[in-house]
Design a protein around this motif. Structure first.
Motif, short mmCIF file in Angstrom:
data_model
loop_
_atom_site.label_atom_id
_atom_site.label_comp_id
_atom_site.label_asym_id
_atom_site.label_seq_id
_atom_site.Cartn_x
_atom_site.Cartn_y
_atom_site.Cartn_z
N MET A 1 1.01 -1.23 -0.05
CA MET A 1 -0.03 0.11 0.02
C MET A 1 0.88 1.29 -0.11
SD MET A 1 -3.14 1.12 2.60
CE MET A 1 -4.12 -0.46 1.79
N LYS A 2 0.46 2.43 -0.70
CA LYS A 2 1.17 3.45 -1.00
C LYS A 2 1.39 4.19 0.52
CE LYS A 2 -0.18 5.04 -5.42
NZ LYS A 2 -0.99 5.92 -6.23
N HIS A 3 2.39 4.92 0.71
CA HIS A 3 2.44 5.82 1.95
C HIS A 3 1.44 6.95 1.88
CE1 HIS A 3 5.88 7.89 4.79
NE2 HIS A 3 4.35 8.13 4.94
N ILE A 4 0.44 7.04 2.87
CA ILE A 4 -0.35 8.21 2.78
C ILE A 4 -0.40 8.82 4.24
CG2 ILE A 4 -1.73 7.33 0.69
CD1 ILE A 4 -3.83 6.51 2.91
N ILE A 5 -0.79 9.92 4.39
CA ILE A 5 -0.92 10.73 5.45
C ILE A 5 -2.45 11.28 5.72
CG2 ILE A 5 -0.09 12.52 7.02
CD1 ILE A 5 1.85 10.25 6.52
N ILE A 6 -3.07 11.28 6.78
CA ILE A 6 -4.70 11.57 6.84
C ILE A 6 -4.38 12.27 7.81
CG2 ILE A 6 -6.90 10.88 6.86
CD1 ILE A 6 -5.92 8.12 6.01
N CYS A 7 -4.87 13.58 7.73
CA CYS A 7 -5.08 14.63 8.95
C CYS A 7 -6.41 14.98 9.36
CB CYS A 7 -4.33 15.80 8.72
SG CYS A 7 -2.50 15.50 8.28
N VAL A 8 -6.88 14.65 10.52
CA VAL A 8 -8.41 14.70 10.77
C VAL A 8 -8.56 15.76 11.68
CG1 VAL A 8 -10.41 13.55 11.70
CG2 VAL A 8 -8.82 12.26 10.24
N GLY A 9 -9.25 16.83 11.33
CA GLY A 9 -9.98 17.89 12.43
C GLY A 9 -11.17 17.57 12.53
N ARG A 10 -11.69 17.82 13.74
CA ARG A 10 -13.06 17.55 14.23
C ARG A 10 -13.56 18.52 15.17
NH1 ARG A 10 -8.88 18.05 17.15
NH2 ARG A 10 -8.86 16.93 19.03
N GLN A 11 -15.13 18.72 14.89
CA GLN A 11 -15.94 19.44 16.01
C GLN A 11 -15.91 18.45 17.39
OE1 GLN A 11 -19.37 20.40 13.70
NE2 GLN A 11 -18.67 22.62 14.21
N LEU A 12 -16.13 19.06 18.43
CA LEU A 12 -16.29 18.15 19.53
C LEU A 12 -17.72 17.42 19.42
CD1 LEU A 12 -15.05 17.66 22.47
CD2 LEU A 12 -16.34 19.18 23.43
N GLY A 13 -17.61 16.04 19.91
CA GLY A 13 -18.83 15.21 19.81
C GLY A 13 -19.21 14.89 18.35
N ALA B 1 7.09 11.12 12.38
CA ALA B 1 6.05 10.15 12.54
C ALA B 1 5.60 9.86 10.98
CB ALA B 1 4.92 10.17 13.22
N ALA B 2 5.62 11.12 10.09
CA ALA B 2 4.98 10.87 8.79
C ALA B 2 6.10 10.35 7.86
CB ALA B 2 4.54 12.42 8.45
N ASP B 3 7.28 10.70 8.34
CA ASP B 3 8.65 9.99 7.36
C ASP B 3 8.41 8.63 7.68
OD1 ASP B 3 9.29 12.37 6.20
OD2 ASP B 3 10.86 12.79 7.66
N GLU B 4 7.95 7.92 8.72
CA GLU B 4 8.40 6.62 9.08
C GLU B 4 7.29 5.62 8.40
OE1 GLU B 4 8.73 6.70 13.28
OE2 GLU B 4 10.63 7.29 13.29
N GLY B 5 6.16 6.12 7.99
CA GLY B 5 5.17 5.24 7.55
C GLY B 5 3.76 6.11 7.48
#
Length: 206
Positions: A1-13, A98-102
């Motif tokens: 699988m490709k190396h991918i980075i997912i960044c999740v912002g979120r509202q509380l609840g 951490a992003a560089d590692e996987g």
């Protein structure tokens, strides 16, 4: 699988944490929420409690440092090492490492901004109706009234927005700041995660 980075912002609840965990499982990626504070502490040599007390807050927790402890001998180093900017930098360095590692899923902490130069990053903002979020908060804190839950949400999100806006120069929760914004109260958590996963597969041609 490709190396991918997912960044999740979120509202509380909104269920953003749960969706982030599901995405990490789907894409065989490491999950980082408060775990990033531990990494930052290890990299910087600063106690994790300092990162926890400054977590997603733009202000400097000055009261701790009005006590003249013997952490360091030089006053300038004392002030600089524990400034809000340097704590943010230590945390950012941990995110970059951490992003560089996987493949990773990061929750909050301006990870989308820290990793903005990378081509393998997708930023997602998870929202939900106020009623949905209030219900989720009350489910976790049964003694709260609706009014108390609403106040709690507003206070937490005000701090979260201030932190994000302060460090990124962007607007927290604004669609222009993210690749995808999605409302979990429309489809529910599981179907929302499936929708996001399909989006990511198409985005990364998986």
């Amino acid at each position: 699988m490709k190396h991918i980075i997912i960044c999740v912002g979120r509202q509380l609840g909104s269920g953003g944490h749960d969706i982030a965990r599901m995405l990490a499982l789907d894409f065989n990626a490491k999950y980082y929420d408060q775990e990033i504070l531990n990494l930052a502490a290890k990299e910087s040599g600063i106690s994790e409690k300092f990162f926890e007390q400054n977590d997603e807050q733009p202000g400097f927790f000055r009261s701790l440092f009005h006590l003249r402890t013997a952490l360091v001998s030089d006053d300038n180093m004392y002030q600089n090492k524990f400034s809000k900017e340097n704590l943010f930098k230590f945390q950012s360095d941990a995110i970059l490492k951490a992003a560089d590692e996987g493949s990773c899923v990061f929750v909050g902490r301006c990870a989308d901004y820290v990793l903005r130069e990378r081509k393998d990053v997708v930023s997602i903002f998870v929202t939900a109706s106020k009623r949905f979020r209030i219900d989720q908060v009350i489910a976790r804190h049964p003694n709260m009234t609706v009014a108390e839950a609403n106040k709690f949400i507003n206070q937490c999100e005000s701090k979260r927005a201030a932190y994000y806006n302060y460090y990124t120069g962007k607007k927290w929760g604004d669609a222009s700041s993210y690749d995808l914004c999605i409302d979990t109260s429309v489809l529910g958590l599981r179907d929302t995660e499936c929708f996001i996963a399909d989006f990511l597969r198409k985005r990364f041609e998986l």
